[in-house]
Design a protein around this motif. Structure first.
Motif, PDB file in Angstrom:
ATOM      1  N   PRO A 125       0.766  -1.231   0.024  1.00 17.85           N
ATOM      2  CA  PRO A 125       0.125   0.097  -0.061  1.00 17.85           C
ATOM      3  C   PRO A 125       0.822   1.452  -0.035  1.00 17.85           C
ATOM      4  O   PRO A 125       0.424   2.331   0.368  1.00 17.85           O
ATOM      5  CB  PRO A 125      -0.806  -0.071   1.375  1.00 17.85           C
ATOM      6  CG  PRO A 125       0.206  -0.768   1.959  1.00 17.85           C
ATOM      7  CD  PRO A 125       0.767  -1.792   1.386  1.00 17.85           C
ATOM      8  N   GLU A 126       2.094   1.139  -0.608  1.00 21.38           N
ATOM      9  CA  GLU A 126       2.861   2.561  -0.509  1.00 21.38           C
ATOM     10  C   GLU A 126       2.399   3.398  -1.522  1.00 21.38           C
ATOM     11  O   GLU A 126       2.826   3.101  -2.635  1.00 21.38           O
ATOM     12  CB  GLU A 126       4.205   2.255  -0.537  1.00 21.38           C
ATOM     13  CG  GLU A 126       4.741   1.208  -1.561  1.00 21.38           C
ATOM     14  CD  GLU A 126       6.261   1.265  -1.805  1.00 21.38           C
ATOM     15  OE1 GLU A 126       6.759   1.813  -2.654  1.00 21.38           O
ATOM     16  OE2 GLU A 126       7.084   0.599  -1.123  1.00 21.38           O
ATOM     17  N   ARG A 127       1.660   4.248  -1.476  1.00 18.69           N
ATOM     18  CA  ARG A 127       1.135   5.321  -2.298  1.00 18.69           C
ATOM     19  C   ARG A 127       1.064   6.472  -1.738  1.00 18.69           C
ATOM     20  O   ARG A 127       1.124   6.887  -0.547  1.00 18.69           O
ATOM     21  CB  ARG A 127      -0.450   4.940  -2.678  1.00 18.69           C
ATOM     22  CG  ARG A 127      -0.447   3.626  -3.757  1.00 18.69           C
ATOM     23  CD  ARG A 127      -1.386   4.140  -4.833  1.00 18.69           C
ATOM     24  NE  ARG A 127      -2.474   5.228  -4.304  1.00 18.69           N
ATOM     25  CZ  ARG A 127      -3.320   5.770  -5.357  1.00 18.69           C
ATOM     26  NH1 ARG A 127      -2.951   5.563  -6.553  1.00 18.69           N
ATOM     27  NH2 ARG A 127      -4.017   6.479  -4.862  1.00 18.69           N
ATOM     28  N   LYS A 128       1.306   7.435  -2.872  1.00 19.28           N
ATOM     29  CA  LYS A 128       1.636   8.849  -2.267  1.00 19.28           C
ATOM     30  C   LYS A 128       0.264   9.480  -1.417  1.00 19.28           C
ATOM     31  O   LYS A 128       0.425  10.099  -0.644  1.00 19.28           O
ATOM     32  CB  LYS A 128       1.962   9.808  -3.357  1.00 19.28           C
ATOM     33  CG  LYS A 128       3.420   9.437  -3.804  1.00 19.28           C
ATOM     34  CD  LYS A 128       3.762  10.009  -5.400  1.00 19.28           C
ATOM     35  CE  LYS A 128       4.762   9.193  -5.959  1.00 19.28           C
ATOM     36  NZ  LYS A 128       4.452   9.057  -7.239  1.00 19.28           N
ATOM     37  N   THR A 169      -3.798   8.774  -0.103  1.00 23.65           N
ATOM     38  CA  THR A 169      -4.696   7.880  -0.036  1.00 23.65           C
ATOM     39  C   THR A 169      -5.961   8.851  -0.472  1.00 23.65           C
ATOM     40  O   THR A 169      -5.984   9.700  -0.710  1.00 23.65           O
ATOM     41  CB  THR A 169      -4.874   7.516   1.637  1.00 23.65           C
ATOM     42  OG1 THR A 169      -5.067   8.806   2.384  1.00 23.65           O
ATOM     43  CG2 THR A 169      -3.653   6.975   2.108  1.00 23.65           C
ATOM     44  N   PRO A 170      -7.235   7.757  -0.818  1.00 23.39           N
ATOM     45  CA  PRO A 170      -8.462   8.533  -1.019  1.00 23.39           C
ATOM     46  C   PRO A 170      -8.712   9.547  -0.280  1.00 23.39           C
ATOM     47  O   PRO A 170      -9.428  10.759  -0.481  1.00 23.39           O
ATOM     48  CB  PRO A 170      -9.437   7.370  -0.952  1.00 23.39           C
ATOM     49  CG  PRO A 170      -8.536   6.359  -1.284  1.00 23.39           C
ATOM     50  CD  PRO A 170      -7.335   6.578  -0.802  1.00 23.39           C
ATOM     51  N   PHE A 197      -3.212  16.590  -8.522  1.00 23.07           N
ATOM     52  CA  PHE A 197      -3.048  15.943  -9.877  1.00 23.07           C
ATOM     53  C   PHE A 197      -1.781  15.174  -9.975  1.00 23.07           C
ATOM     54  O   PHE A 197      -1.418  14.101 -10.535  1.00 23.07           O
ATOM     55  CB  PHE A 197      -3.077  16.810 -10.857  1.00 23.07           C
ATOM     56  CG  PHE A 197      -3.079  16.466 -12.293  1.00 23.07           C
ATOM     57  CD1 PHE A 197      -4.252  15.820 -12.681  1.00 23.07           C
ATOM     58  CD2 PHE A 197      -2.032  16.800 -13.106  1.00 23.07           C
ATOM     59  CE1 PHE A 197      -4.379  15.268 -13.935  1.00 23.07           C
ATOM     60  CE2 PHE A 197      -2.167  16.009 -14.556  1.00 23.07           C
ATOM     61  CZ  PHE A 197      -3.424  15.409 -15.072  1.00 23.07           C
ATOM     62  N   ASP A 198      -0.854  15.973  -9.241  1.00 22.50           N
ATOM     63  CA  ASP A 198       0.613  15.264  -9.389  1.00 22.50           C
ATOM     64  C   ASP A 198       0.535  13.835  -8.953  1.00 22.50           C
ATOM     65  O   ASP A 198       1.389  13.181  -9.284  1.00 22.50           O
ATOM     66  CB  ASP A 198       1.419  16.254  -8.509  1.00 22.50           C
ATOM     67  CG  ASP A 198       3.024  16.072  -8.770  1.00 22.50           C
ATOM     68  OD1 ASP A 198       3.843  15.622  -8.060  1.00 22.50           O
ATOM     69  OD2 ASP A 198       3.348  16.399 -10.228  1.00 22.50           O
ATOM     70  N   ALA A 256      -0.428  12.025 -11.498  1.00 25.25           N
ATOM     71  CA  ALA A 256      -0.073  11.957 -12.969  1.00 25.25           C
ATOM     72  C   ALA A 256       0.339  11.097 -13.650  1.00 25.25           C
ATOM     73  O   ALA A 256       0.229  10.786 -14.884  1.00 25.25           O
ATOM     74  CB  ALA A 256       1.097  13.105 -12.890  1.00 25.25           C
ATOM     75  N   GLU A 257       0.957  10.192 -12.755  1.00 28.56           N
ATOM     76  CA  GLU A 257       1.554   8.728 -13.549  1.00 28.56           C
ATOM     77  C   GLU A 257       0.459   7.772 -13.962  1.00 28.56           C
ATOM     78  O   GLU A 257       0.828   7.434 -15.172  1.00 28.56           O
ATOM     79  CB  GLU A 257       2.485   7.984 -12.124  1.00 28.56           C
ATOM     80  CG  GLU A 257       3.613   7.549 -12.987  1.00 28.56           C
ATOM     81  CD  GLU A 257       4.655   7.046 -11.646  1.00 28.56           C
ATOM     82  OE1 GLU A 257       4.596   7.432 -10.458  1.00 28.56           O
ATOM     83  OE2 GLU A 257       5.330   6.116 -12.049  1.00 28.56           O
TER      84      GLU A 257
END
Lengths: 194, 427
Positions: free
Chosen positions: A7-10, A12-13, A36-37, A40-41
């Motif tokens: 779960p390493e995401r920049k 979270t919802p 957005f950044d 962006a990926e």
């Protein structure tokens, strides 16, 4: 289904929702930029997938950002990530449709996604569907049948299937895709006749 | 269910082939049900990861510029302009001061006061009163004007560099000059002699008050220069030295004339620097702010002939007519445009004459009343043929109506070659 635990995401919802809310309150473009950044990926790869060109994708990402600025205050957004994905995909498809110069990407290449099959609680119905599925599976062309069987039932990855069958990776993917579609059509037909 | 959480790092590992078959299948299986994941996988497989990384870095930069960074960028542009402007100002100031310093030299010799002694302004006051006699405005004003005159005086003295002073003009009004004593602002417009610009700026670094005092001293000694300065003021401005910012913004007036007739030309468009335009009024007069840089004058049928500087702040632009004109267009109004449906045949003699003819014919057939609508085809010679009765309120009128059309004028086919026509006749 559960996604691979990683779960390493920049963001979270929750972060997304917070940023959306704060942007709507303040109108501060930098907040929207941050939001957005983080996605962006994803947007870029989606553009890449449809437009098949790095430069066009870059431009498309920026266009999608402008579209986002335009639309974010007008639409109810439940899950920002999914919403942005749909926005991006539609943008790319519109672009493909309008750009006659673009190389043609045949619709067959696009993956079709079924609506989640309704969960039949009834055991009998489930049984019935399974037999129908088996019957349909038998009707598939050999290559599709083999690929679908290996992928969905024996849970092999594309690479393994390719090695086992001697098909190329792209063949495997399209066999699975087409097999899945044929299966669904077959299932719908058999469901209709019953 | 965390469906919309796509782990891009995992996809990258997948594309790089770092995952075990189990993990690969899990991702592929998931992608079957998650269009977003599927698109990401397919998109990522299209190019090398290095290419993606470069593209993404570019995208991030663009987003940064578009959102937060954009403002900083814009500011820095403004700063660059500010730097450019101040450099220009500095060069101009130093050039002019250098010039003054240079032409000053003989006077200094004549008066020969050490700099320290020059500082107190009151010492110059009695001398200034001489000038005041010549020009009855504020006491300081002549002093300023004289500074130019002084320059002229020096020219007469044979200083080679001072020749450039010919191009100098004082373009300020006396009452404004009184302020100038406090602060001198120097601005350069247009053609500066090159050799002035290459002047050693270092020499000019001398502090302002001292110089001012020097100038005043020098001027006072050479009162005759005032007249020279006044003469000069009417000439074309090369370097304009002005007072405070109030006078800097003074608008420049001008007039656009026909160079042949000398009549004013209204509606001429003056294009200024920065893409702004000014249009001359009914008297051919325009006003632009003192700062504006005139780029072009345009008026249909004219081209710029000559530019004259008339007076301190008035420009006359003479424009000569050029032999370019548009072809004449004749516009004709048609009285009965409504009746003439362009797509239908019409009588060769025109509707007016034809209607008159029909009316005459219908009167002859006096007796029964009614309306007959005929349809017919115009043949190759323009004759109506195949005349049919479409509707009739009185059968007895059919034959006279057909006869009238048969005997009537020729018809012209419609614009697009239509040959069938309908005609309604009311008896």
């Amino acid at each position: 289904m559960k996604w691979l635990g990683n779960p390493e995401r920049k963001t979270t919802p929750e972060d997304d929702d917070l940023l959306v809310r704060r942007y709507r309150e303040t109108g501060d473009l930098s907040l929207l930029g941050r939001l957005f950044d983080a996605h962006a990926e994803m947007v870029y790869y989606v553009c890449m997938r449809y437009l098949q060109d790095g430069e066009r994708s870059k431009d498309a990402v920026m266009e999608i950002f402008e579209e986002l600025v335009h639309k974010i205050n007008k639409q109810e957004i439940q899950r920002f990530g999914s919403w942005l994905y749909v926005l991006s995909k539609n943008h790319c498809l519109m672009k493909l449709r309008s750009g006659k110069k673009m190389q043609q990407v045949s619709m067959d290449e696009f993956v079709e996604f079924p609506m989640p099959v309704h969960q039949g609680d009834d055991a009998a119905e489930k049984e019935q569907r399974l037999t129908a599925l088996e019957r349909c599976l038998e009707k598939l062309p050999e290559k599709q049948k083999r690929s679908v069987d290996l992928f969905f039932l024996q849970e092999r990855c594309y690479k393994e299937i390719a090695e086992a069958t001697g098909y190329s990776m792209n063949e495997v993917k399209s066999y699975i895709q087409n097999g899945k579609r044929n299966l669904r059509l077959c299932m719908e037909a058999s469901h209709g006749t019953e | 269910m965390e469906r919309n959480k796509v782990d891009i790092e995992q996809v990258k590992r997948y594309v790089r082939g770092e995952l075990s078959p189990r993990e690969m299948h899990a991702l592929e299986r998931r992608a079957q049900d998650d269009p977003m994941l599927m698109d990401i996988v397919l998109g990522m497989e299209l190019a090398e990861q290095g290419v993606h990384a470069a593209n993404l870095a570019d995208i991030r930069a663009r987003i940064g510029r578009r959102t937060g960074g954009g403002r900083v960028r814009r500011l820095s542009t403004a700063q660059r302009w500010a730097v450019a402007a101040s450099v220009l100002l500095a060069v101009t100031v130093s050039t002019v001061w250098f010039l003054r310093d240079d032409v000053q030299a003989p006077n200094e010799l004549a008066v020969a006061p050490p700099v320290a002694d020059e500082r107190p302004i009151p010492s110059a006051a009695p001398e200034r009163s001489e000038e005041a006699a010549q020009e009855p405005s504020a006491a300081e004003a002549p002093a300023r004007a004289a500074s130019r005159g002084d320059a002229q005086g020096a020219t007469a003295g044979g200083q080679p560099r001072a020749a450039a002073a010919d191009r100098l003009a004082v373009a300020t009004e006396p009452q404004r000059e009184t302020e100038a004593a406090d602060e001198t602002r120097v601005e350069a417009y247009a053609p500066q002699p090159k050799r002035l610009q290459e002047a050693e700026m270092a020499r000019v670094a001398a502090d302002e008050p001292t110089l001012k005092a020097e100038v005043r001293e020098g001027l006072a000694a050479n009162a005759a220069g005032v007249q020279v300065a006044e003469r000069l003021s009417g000439q074309a401005a090369g370097i304009t030295i002005r007072g405070t910012s109030a006078s800097r913004m003074r608008p420049i007036k001008g007039k656009v004339l026909d160079s042949e007739t000398q009549r004013p030309l209204p509606g001429a468009v003056l294009r200024l620097a920065g893409d702004t335009t000014v249009t001359t009024d009914a008297e051919g007069v325009f006003t632009i702010s003192g700062q504006a840089d005139l780029r072009d004058v345009a008026l249909l049928g004219y081209e710029l002939d000559a530019v004259q500087i008339a007076g301190k702040d008035t420009i006359v632009l003479a424009m000569a007519p050029i032999d370019l004109s548009l072809d004449e267009v004749v516009v004709v109004g048609y009285g009965r445009a409504k009746r003439q449906k362009a797509s239908e045949p019409e009588p060769a003699v025109g509707w007016r004459a034809y209607n008159r003819y029909l009316k005459g014919g219908m009167r002859q057939a006096d007796g029964p009343k009614g309306t007959v609508t005929l349809a017919f085809t115009v043949d190759g010679k323009g004759r109506p043929t195949d005349i049919r009765v479409l509707s009739s309120t009185n059968e007895a009128l059919n034959d006279p109506a057909i006869r009238l059309v048969q005997q009537g004028a020729d018809w012209l086919p419609g614009k697009n070659g239509e040959r069938t026509a309908e005609l309604k006749m009311r008896f």
